[in-house]
Design a protein around this motif. Structure first.
Motif: not given
Ligand SMILES: Cc1cc2nc3c(=O)[nH]c(=O)nc-3n(C[C@H](O)[C@H](O)[C@H](O)COP(=O)(O)OP(=O)(O)OC[C@H]3O[C@@H](n4cnc5c(N)ncnc54)[C@H](O)[C@@H]3O)c2cc1C
Length: 108
Positions: A14, A18, A39-40, A47, A49, A51, A53
């Motif tokens: 992913g 993170a 990354e898928k 992927h 999301l 806003g 901010l």
């Molecule tokens: C509508 C919306 C608006 C938001 N706006 C904001 C904002 O304005 N500011 C802010 O700070 N945060 C915002 N967030 C929160 C933010 O998107 C998350 O906190 C952040 O993306 C979390 O990061 P992460 O790396 O934990 O997970 P993710 O960003 O979900 O990353 C996980 C990644 O793993 C990949 N993945 C999953 N499974 C697999 C697999 N089996 N094989 C390969 N790849 C895989 C996915 O494609 C993805 O790219 C928002 C969330 C949403 C839903």
């Protein structure tokens, strides 16, 4: 069937914030480590999301010179306005003290 295999010291699944920050930190700690980020999505960020901010404290800690590196973050929040909607047309603006700390974004 024999499958092709590639070996890495660390595989991160992913490329979200993170996974990417973990990969960057690992390489900062030991540039010799081989790190794979899987990354898928069609590309990094496809992927995610947001806003758009952004609270930059973690980025400051990970990459202190992020601004010089050209990160596309250019507009600091100058003020917050939080409204409680009572109907489609009537809203009450909440005073700053009534807004929870995580919703204060000035400077982000
Ligand atoms: C509508 C919306 C608006 C938001 N706006 C904001 C904002 O304005 N500011 C802010 O700070 N945060 C915002 N967030 C929160 C933010 O998107 C998350 O906190 C952040 O993306 C979390 O990061 P992460 O790396 O934990 O997970 P993710 O960003 O979900 O990353 C996980 C990644 O793993 C990949 N993945 C999953 N499974 C697999 C697999 N089996 N094989 C390969 N790849 C895989 C996915 O494609 C993805 O790219 C928002 C969330 C949403 C839903």
């Amino acid at each position: 069937m024999e499958r092709e295999a590639m070996e890495y010291d660390v595989v991160i699944v992913g490329a979200g914030p993170a996974g990417l920050s973990a990969a960057i930190r690992l390489k900062q700690l030991d540039s010799e480590l081989s790190v794979m980020v899987l990354e898928k999505g069609s590309e990094v960020g496809a992927h995610i999301l947001s806003g758009a901010l952004f609270e930059s404290r973690a980025l400051e800690e990970l990459l202190p010179d992020w601004q010089a590196m050209g990160a596309p973050l250019q507009t600091p929040v100058s003020e917050d306005q939080v409204y409680l909607y009572r109907s489609e047309t009537a809203a009450v603006k909440l005073p700053a003290f009534a807004v929870p700390a995580p919703m204060h974004n000035a400077g982000n």
